[in-house]
Each structure stands twice: as C-alpha cells, then as structure tokens.
Design a protein around this motif. Structure first.
Motif, PDB file in Angstrom:
ATOM      1  N   ARG A  58       0.822  -1.216   0.000  1.00 22.67           N
ATOM      2  CA  ARG A  58       0.000   0.000   0.000  1.00 22.67           C
ATOM      3  C   ARG A  58       0.856   1.266   0.000  1.00 22.67           C
ATOM      4  O   ARG A  58       0.431   2.301  -0.501  1.00 22.67           O
ATOM      5  CB  ARG A  58      -0.938  -0.029   1.211  1.00 22.67           C
ATOM      6  CG  ARG A  58      -2.007  -1.128   1.114  1.00 22.67           C
ATOM      7  CD  ARG A  58      -3.094  -0.988   2.161  1.00 22.67           C
ATOM      8  NE  ARG A  58      -4.114  -2.027   2.004  1.00 22.67           N
ATOM      9  CZ  ARG A  58      -4.213  -3.108   2.774  1.00 22.67           C
ATOM     10  NH1 ARG A  58      -3.341  -3.299   3.753  1.00 22.67           N
ATOM     11  NH2 ARG A  58      -5.165  -3.996   2.570  1.00 22.67           N
ATOM     12  N   ASP A  59       2.070   1.172   0.539  1.00 23.89           N
ATOM     13  CA  ASP A  59       2.956   2.342   0.544  1.00 23.89           C
ATOM     14  C   ASP A  59       4.408   1.861   0.544  1.00 23.89           C
ATOM     15  O   ASP A  59       5.080   1.878   1.578  1.00 23.89           O
ATOM     16  CB  ASP A  59       2.678   3.208   1.772  1.00 23.89           C
ATOM     17  CG  ASP A  59       3.409   4.551   1.706  1.00 23.89           C
ATOM     18  OD1 ASP A  59       4.191   4.766   0.756  1.00 23.89           O
ATOM     19  OD2 ASP A  59       3.208   5.379   2.619  1.00 23.89           O
ATOM     20  N   PRO A  60       4.890   1.414  -0.608  1.00 33.33           N
ATOM     21  CA  PRO A  60       6.236   0.818  -0.653  1.00 33.33           C
ATOM     22  C   PRO A  60       7.363   1.803  -0.373  1.00 33.33           C
ATOM     23  O   PRO A  60       8.472   1.391  -0.028  1.00 33.33           O
ATOM     24  CB  PRO A  60       6.338   0.278  -2.090  1.00 33.33           C
ATOM     25  CG  PRO A  60       5.352   1.077  -2.880  1.00 33.33           C
ATOM     26  CD  PRO A  60       4.229   1.374  -1.931  1.00 33.33           C
ATOM     27  N   ILE A  61       7.092   3.082  -0.489  1.00 35.13           N
ATOM     28  CA  ILE A  61       8.139   4.074  -0.248  1.00 35.13           C
ATOM     29  C   ILE A  61       8.270   4.384   1.240  1.00 35.13           C
ATOM     30  O   ILE A  61       9.387   4.407   1.795  1.00 35.13           O
ATOM     31  CB  ILE A  61       7.851   5.379  -1.026  1.00 35.13           C
ATOM     32  CG1 ILE A  61       7.690   5.081  -2.529  1.00 35.13           C
ATOM     33  CG2 ILE A  61       8.960   6.397  -0.781  1.00 35.13           C
ATOM     34  CD1 ILE A  61       8.887   4.433  -3.170  1.00 35.13           C
ATOM     35  N   SER A  75      10.935  -3.437  -2.373  1.00 34.77           N
ATOM     36  CA  SER A  75      11.865  -3.326  -3.487  1.00 34.77           C
ATOM     37  C   SER A  75      11.165  -3.512  -4.829  1.00 34.77           C
ATOM     38  O   SER A  75      11.227  -2.630  -5.699  1.00 34.77           O
ATOM     39  CB  SER A  75      12.989  -4.350  -3.339  1.00 34.77           C
ATOM     40  OG  SER A  75      13.803  -4.383  -4.507  1.00 34.77           O
ATOM     41  N   TYR A  76      10.494  -4.644  -5.009  1.00 35.24           N
ATOM     42  CA  TYR A  76       9.914  -4.885  -6.342  1.00 35.24           C
ATOM     43  C   TYR A  76       8.647  -4.071  -6.574  1.00 35.24           C
ATOM     44  O   TYR A  76       8.374  -3.649  -7.695  1.00 35.24           O
ATOM     45  CB  TYR A  76       9.689  -6.377  -6.609  1.00 35.24           C
ATOM     46  CG  TYR A  76       8.629  -7.077  -5.793  1.00 35.24           C
ATOM     47  CD1 TYR A  76       7.274  -6.865  -6.008  1.00 35.24           C
ATOM     48  CD2 TYR A  76       8.993  -8.013  -4.831  1.00 35.24           C
ATOM     49  CE1 TYR A  76       6.309  -7.516  -5.272  1.00 35.24           C
ATOM     50  CE2 TYR A  76       8.027  -8.684  -4.092  1.00 35.24           C
ATOM     51  CZ  TYR A  76       6.696  -8.427  -4.309  1.00 35.24           C
ATOM     52  OH  TYR A  76       5.736  -9.087  -3.580  1.00 35.24           O
ATOM     53  N   PHE A  77       7.884  -3.787  -5.500  1.00 36.31           N
ATOM     54  CA  PHE A  77       6.624  -3.096  -5.759  1.00 36.31           C
ATOM     55  C   PHE A  77       6.823  -1.587  -5.941  1.00 36.31           C
ATOM     56  O   PHE A  77       6.028  -0.953  -6.637  1.00 36.31           O
ATOM     57  CB  PHE A  77       5.601  -3.369  -4.660  1.00 36.31           C
ATOM     58  CG  PHE A  77       4.184  -3.183  -5.139  1.00 36.31           C
ATOM     59  CD1 PHE A  77       3.687  -3.956  -6.178  1.00 36.31           C
ATOM     60  CD2 PHE A  77       3.358  -2.222  -4.583  1.00 36.31           C
ATOM     61  CE1 PHE A  77       2.389  -3.778  -6.654  1.00 36.31           C
ATOM     62  CE2 PHE A  77       2.058  -2.040  -5.046  1.00 36.31           C
ATOM     63  CZ  PHE A  77       1.577  -2.823  -6.085  1.00 36.31           C
ATOM     64  N   SER A  78       7.851  -1.035  -5.356  1.00 36.55           N
ATOM     65  CA  SER A  78       8.137   0.380  -5.631  1.00 36.55           C
ATOM     66  C   SER A  78       8.510   0.556  -7.099  1.00 36.55           C
ATOM     67  O   SER A  78       8.166   1.566  -7.722  1.00 36.55           O
ATOM     68  CB  SER A  78       9.267   0.884  -4.732  1.00 36.55           C
ATOM     69  OG  SER A  78      10.469   0.167  -4.959  1.00 36.55           O
ATOM     70  N   ARG A  79       9.181  -0.444  -7.682  1.00 36.99           N
ATOM     71  CA  ARG A  79       9.504  -0.394  -9.115  1.00 36.99           C
ATOM     72  C   ARG A  79       8.259  -0.662  -9.969  1.00 36.99           C
ATOM     73  O   ARG A  79       8.074  -0.044 -11.018  1.00 36.99           O
ATOM     74  CB  ARG A  79      10.607  -1.411  -9.432  1.00 36.99           C
ATOM     75  CG  ARG A  79      11.982  -0.963  -8.942  1.00 36.99           C
ATOM     76  CD  ARG A  79      13.029  -2.038  -9.153  1.00 36.99           C
ATOM     77  NE  ARG A  79      12.968  -3.067  -8.122  1.00 36.99           N
ATOM     78  CZ  ARG A  79      13.099  -4.364  -8.344  1.00 36.99           C
ATOM     79  NH1 ARG A  79      13.276  -4.817  -9.573  1.00 36.99           N
ATOM     80  NH2 ARG A  79      13.048  -5.222  -7.346  1.00 36.99           N
TER      81      ARG A  79
END
Length: 284
Positions: A58-61, A75-79
């Motif tokens: 929901r908030d990868p950052i 790592s992968y979902f922010s990309r």
C-alpha cells in the motif's frame, strides 16, 4: 538453486522489456519463497506476515519494516508502481490480500488436521495458488491497464478462473509427491482420495480430467467475448495471450525446475512415472 523462476518469468511474460521482466522475476522468486515460508507458519504468523507485506504494497516508499519479506515487497513493488496503471496496481494489491487470507485458512486447517471438501478446497486453492496477482502482472508487463468494465465481464473472469484452475490443479499433480512425503494435505489429490474413496492413480486421473475441462472452459468463453472497440480489443487480446502463456509456460517450467521432480523432470515428462518418496517422520 534449481527453482528457475527466471525461466518461468520469461515464458509467462515473453514480451516484457528488461526492467519489467526483472520486476516480474523478483516477484515470482519472492512468491515461491513466501509459499515455502508460510508452510511453516501458524495462523498468527501468517496474519503477521500479511500485515507486513500488505503495508509494503500500500505504501512501498514510506512503510517501515525490518522483515526480509517486507523489504523484498518494498523493493519490487516500488519499481512496479513507477509504470503500473491504477487498475492493475489495485488488482495486484487486492489479490495479494486474498492470497494471505486464504493461506491463513490453510494454516488453520493444517493445525486442526482438517481436510476440506472438494468444493471448499477449489475455492480456497484459487487464492492460495498466487495466480491472481500473476495475472495482474500480465497487464503491467504489457504496459496496458484494462478498465473494470472489461475485467469484470463474465467471460474474462471465467477465462482467468479456467487458467488459474489448470495451472493450480496440474501443480497439485506435480507437487503431490513432495507434499505427501511431509504429510501435507492441501492438495486436490488428497481431498479426492478422502472424499470420493479413490486410490492414488484414480485421483490423479480425476484431476487430469478436470484439467482438460478447464481448457474447454477457456475456449468456450473465448468464443463468446464481446467487442469493446478496436483499441480495447487489441489490449484484451494481449491479456488473453498472457493467460495462455501462463498455461503453457507453467507446464514446461514444472519439469525444467527441480522443485517437484529433482533432476528427473525430463524423464518424468517423457515416461509419466513417479517413484513416491518415503514419508518424513512427523515433528514431535
């Protein structure tokens, strides 16, 4: 290791560019590891893992975690979110939540020694398989984002379900030997043997017939797809090809990987014969 998740990724998303292919590969490597980790978790542990990973999705950052699984998600979902459309992003997050909820139910069944009936098993397995978020990656890898009016159409949903069933039920055949050696009952073959009194070969043949039926369901629903206009029809065709890639790619990969048959995958594929592993002693 002999998982060869990169090979599965390339087979299922063959037209993805290098950046998106890496995101898909990182997800699949994570998913297989997660599947193995959760086999050892109780219900509370599974809910804890869900909370960690869903926060990352929901908030990868900005989400914070010290768990390796959560860091991998970030790592992968922010990309993923750099180029993923809002529709496929929401579909990925929602179906990952369904995955964790179903795996928690599986953990509860395991703890209580419960084997579900066939209908309940099929419903739960469609979520524990992890196929649904993989289908969202079809859109991501192809740089498309289908509207909800398309994705909620009964024919599209039926084709997704048929793909999920074929991938999942054939996997139950492939993984049965390893799972029976550790007395794991979350497998359609075990369910059929208990519910319908079938012997092992009879249960495997039954699952094989269900797999054939899922292919027919896929084709029957493809025949009744409506038109949404030239551009959407082009995108729908890409998505359907992605479902087909999952059907074919997962089958070939299952024999190339050492996950199910060790180094004997090609021999098993050719002969169709599996020597059962001895059962491991139960942990006290």
């Amino acid at each position: 290791m002999g998982l060869h998740a990169g090979e599965l990724t390339a087979a299922c998303y063959p037209d993805a560019d290098a950046f998106r292919l890496r995101v898909c590969s990182d997800f699949l490597n994570w998913l297989f590891n997660m599947d193995d980790w959760l086999d050892e978790f109780d219900v509370d542990g599974t809910w804890g893992m869900r909370e960690c990973c869903m926060s990352a999705f929901r908030d990868p950052i900005n989400s914070q975690t010290e768990k390796l699984s959560g860091k991998m998600c970030k790592s992968y979902f922010s990309r993923f979110m750099q180029t993923g459309g809002p529709g496929c992003t929401e579909r990925f997050i929602h179906t990952m939540d369904l995955f964790f909820i179903a795996v928690a139910k599986q953990a509860d069944d395991r703890a209580k020694g419960r084997v579900p009936d066939l209908e309940s098993y099929i419903t739960m397995r469609r979520d524990t398989s992890g196929c649904k978020p993989c289908f969202a990656l079809i859109e991501y890898a192809a740089l498309i984002d289908l509207p909800d009016t398309v994705m909620s159409h009964p024919a599209i949903m039926a084709m997704e379900e048929a793909t999920n069933d074929l991938v999942t039920w054939s996997n139950d055949i492939f993984s049965y030997n390893v799972e029976q050696s550790r007395c794991d009952t979350h497998n359609m073959i075990v369910v059929l043997m208990r519910e319908q009194g079938l012997d092992l070969q009879g249960a495997i043949d039954y699952v094989g017939r269900l797999c054939k039926g899922s292919i027919q369901r896929f084709e029957d629903n493809r025949d009744i797809l409506p038109s949404w206009g030239e551009e959407l029809d082009r995108q729908v065709a890409i998505y359907i090809e992605g479902l087909q890639n999952w059907i074919v790619g997962s089958l070939h990969w299952s024999f190339d990987s050492t996950r199910y048959f060790g180094k004997n995958g090609h021999t098993v594929k050719q002969d169709g014969i599996i020597k059962l592993l001895p059962k491991r002693p139960l942990q006290s």
